[in-house]
Enzyme design. Structure first.
Site, PDB file in Angstrom:
ATOM      1  NE  ARG A  56      -6.425 -23.095  19.181  1.00 54.18           N
ATOM      2  CZ  ARG A  56      -6.073 -21.997  19.871  1.00 54.18           C
ATOM      3  NH1 ARG A  56      -6.622 -21.732  21.032  1.00 54.18           N
ATOM      4  NH2 ARG A  56      -5.162 -21.200  19.382  1.00 54.18           N
ATOM      5  CD  GLN A  88      -0.857 -10.664  21.405  1.00 49.84           C
ATOM      6  OE1 GLN A  88      -1.903 -10.269  21.909  1.00 49.84           O
ATOM      7  NE2 GLN A  88      -0.423 -10.222  20.226  1.00 49.84           N
ATOM      8  CG  ASN A  89       0.781 -16.476  17.710  1.00 50.69           C
ATOM      9  OD1 ASN A  89      -0.222 -15.770  17.872  1.00 50.69           O
ATOM     10  ND2 ASN A  89       1.634 -16.272  16.713  1.00 50.69           N
ATOM     11  CG  HIS A 106      -1.847 -14.814  25.452  1.00 50.08           C
ATOM     12  ND1 HIS A 106      -2.432 -14.214  24.357  1.00 50.08           N
ATOM     13  CD2 HIS A 106      -1.729 -13.833  26.394  1.00 50.08           C
ATOM     14  CE1 HIS A 106      -2.660 -12.930  24.640  1.00 50.08           C
ATOM     15  NE2 HIS A 106      -2.232 -12.682  25.864  1.00 50.08           N
ATOM     16  CB  CYS A 114      -1.356 -29.573  38.378  1.00 54.28           C
ATOM     17  SG  CYS A 114      -2.397 -30.170  39.722  1.00 54.28           S
ATOM     18  CB  CYS A 117       0.428 -29.128  42.893  1.00 52.27           C
ATOM     19  SG  CYS A 117       0.984 -29.935  41.368  1.00 52.27           S
ATOM     20  CB  CYS A 133      -1.450 -33.535  38.789  1.00 51.31           C
ATOM     21  SG  CYS A 133       0.142 -32.767  39.148  1.00 51.31           S
ATOM     22  CB  CYS A 136      -0.327 -33.038  43.556  1.00 48.85           C
ATOM     23  SG  CYS A 136      -1.695 -32.445  42.540  1.00 48.85           S
ATOM     24  CB  THR A 173      -0.748  -8.711  17.275  1.00 50.17           C
ATOM     25  OG1 THR A 173      -1.717  -8.584  18.330  1.00 50.17           O
ATOM     26  CG2 THR A 173       0.254  -7.570  17.352  1.00 50.17           C
TER      27      THR A 173
HETATM   28  N1  APR Z   1       0.045 -11.646   7.596  1.00 51.68           N
HETATM   29  C1  APR Z   1       0.081 -10.622   8.487  1.00 51.68           C
HETATM   30  N2  APR Z   1      -0.966 -10.279   9.280  1.00 51.68           N
HETATM   31  C2  APR Z   1      -2.086 -11.022   9.151  1.00 51.68           C
HETATM   32  C3  APR Z   1      -2.208 -12.111   8.254  1.00 51.68           C
HETATM   33  C4  APR Z   1      -1.069 -12.411   7.449  1.00 51.68           C
HETATM   34  N3  APR Z   1      -1.079 -13.420   6.563  1.00 51.68           N
HETATM   35  N4  APR Z   1      -3.460 -12.643   8.370  1.00 51.68           N
HETATM   36  C5  APR Z   1      -4.100 -11.926   9.310  1.00 51.68           C
HETATM   37  N5  APR Z   1      -3.293 -10.937   9.766  1.00 51.68           N
HETATM   38  C6  APR Z   1      -3.577  -9.924  10.792  1.00 51.68           C
HETATM   39  C7  APR Z   1      -5.054  -9.621  10.940  1.00 51.68           C
HETATM   40  O1  APR Z   1      -5.421  -8.574  10.036  1.00 51.68           O
HETATM   41  C8  APR Z   1      -5.113  -9.132  12.391  1.00 51.68           C
HETATM   42  O2  APR Z   1      -4.795  -7.751  12.461  1.00 51.68           O
HETATM   43  O3  APR Z   1      -3.162 -10.448  12.035  1.00 51.68           O
HETATM   44  C9  APR Z   1      -3.986  -9.912  13.066  1.00 51.68           C
HETATM   45  C10 APR Z   1      -4.517 -11.048  13.912  1.00 51.68           C
HETATM   46  O4  APR Z   1      -5.241 -10.461  14.958  1.00 51.68           O
HETATM   47  P1  APR Z   1      -6.104 -11.388  15.940  1.00 51.68           P
HETATM   48  O5  APR Z   1      -6.848 -12.396  15.153  1.00 51.68           O
HETATM   49  O6  APR Z   1      -6.821 -10.460  16.864  1.00 51.68           O
HETATM   50  O7  APR Z   1      -4.996 -12.201  16.760  1.00 51.68           O
HETATM   51  P2  APR Z   1      -4.120 -11.651  17.935  1.00 51.68           P
HETATM   52  O8  APR Z   1      -3.822 -10.192  17.769  1.00 51.68           O
HETATM   53  O9  APR Z   1      -2.962 -12.582  18.063  1.00 51.68           O
HETATM   54  O10 APR Z   1      -5.087 -11.856  19.213  1.00 51.68           O
HETATM   55  C11 APR Z   1      -4.503 -11.572  20.472  1.00 51.68           C
HETATM   56  O11 APR Z   1      -6.490 -12.364  21.530  1.00 51.68           O
HETATM   57  O12 APR Z   1      -8.080 -13.979  21.371  1.00 51.68           O
HETATM   58  C12 APR Z   1      -7.009 -13.560  22.129  1.00 51.68           C
HETATM   59  O13 APR Z   1      -5.478 -14.808  23.399  1.00 51.68           O
HETATM   60  C13 APR Z   1      -5.934 -14.600  22.091  1.00 51.68           C
HETATM   61  O14 APR Z   1      -3.569 -14.350  21.714  1.00 51.68           O
HETATM   62  C14 APR Z   1      -4.847 -13.956  21.249  1.00 51.68           C
HETATM   63  C15 APR Z   1      -5.092 -12.479  21.494  1.00 51.68           C
END
Ligand code: APR
Length: 222
Positions: A56, A88-89, A106, A114, A117, A133, A136, A173
């Protein structure tokens, strides 16, 4: 005083080429991400989990921020400390677009920590279980990523901002994962105007205003 809190998720980075979590449905080396991004998986097979994040990190190094990241950075240049961006990214695309003081609840791909520590540093592109680390010397380095079941970071600062904000926007999200998914409820209960900017509305009734479409179009409009 923060007037506007913006929460972003994987959808804002989708058009930069980074897969989201719940649209992808993707597997990685035959595992679901949720199976690999856990403390248990790390205890069981640290090399596998490091490989997942090395992949990633390498992918994140190849992609560029998009117009949505740029629009938020421009808004921050206008609002300054009146705006708080919580993401959250774990990619660095907001920073790459010029956004400052991004709150990564996140964690972040470009940071390591680490397990012994709690020191934190900038992660090398490739990490492995035998890394030591720098503080430590313990061979317990890990990606500074918040795994399922772990406490998200910077929560006090985020809740303090949500207590007083007059505006809240959730961008890209799905609102499936708490505590982030509950931010709109808190903001709305304090009287904030709440927007959802997303490909397809989540249906959460707390969002009064919804701007639908791909983030590169919807965020500049918003
Ligand atoms: N533009 C806008 N929205 C979009 C696009 C786009 N091009 N492509 C996808 N989406 C929307 C999807 O429809 C969905 O509703 O973005 C959202 C992404 O949701 P998730 O995949 O659930 O991601 P997220 O909400 O960031 O997940 C939250 O879950 O897996 C854990 O820790 C991880 O931070 C992550 C958290």
């Amino acid at each position: 005083m923060v007037d506007l809190v913006v929460l972003t998720g994987a959808g804002i980075s989708a058009e930069s080429g980074l897969a989201t979590f719940r649209d992808a449905g993707g597997l990685w080396e035959g595992h679901r991400p949720e199976e690999v991004a856990t403390p248990e998986a790390f205890a069981r097979d640290a090399a596998l989990v490091h490989r997942f994040y090395n992949a990633r990190r390498a992918q994140a190094a190849e992609v560029k921020p998009n117009a949505a990241h740029a629009a938020l950075a421009a808004l921050q240049r206008e609002l300054g400390p009146r705006m708080l961006l919580v993401t959250q990214n774990v990619d660095g695309l907001h920073e790459a677009a010029g956004h400052e003081d991004v709150v990564h609840m996140h964690g972040a791909l470009n940071r390591a920590s680490c397990g012994a520590c709690d020191a934190r540093w900038e992660a090398p592109l490739v990490m492995a279980p035998e890394d030591e680390c720098a503080s430590c010397g313990a061979q317990e380095t890990r990606p500074d990523i918040v795994w399922f079941g772990e406490m998200p970071q910077h929560m006090e600062r985020i809740y303090a901002a949500l207590e007083g904000a007059s505006h809240f926007a959730a961008i890209g999200t799905s609102g499936q994962v708490y505590p982030a998914a509950g931010f709109v409820d808190l903001a709305a209960s304090k009287g904030a105007a709440c927007w959802e900017v997303i490909l397809a509305p989540s249906g959460n009734p707390w969002f009064e205003e919804i701007v639908t479409g791909p983030a590169t179009e919807a965020v500049p409009i918003w």
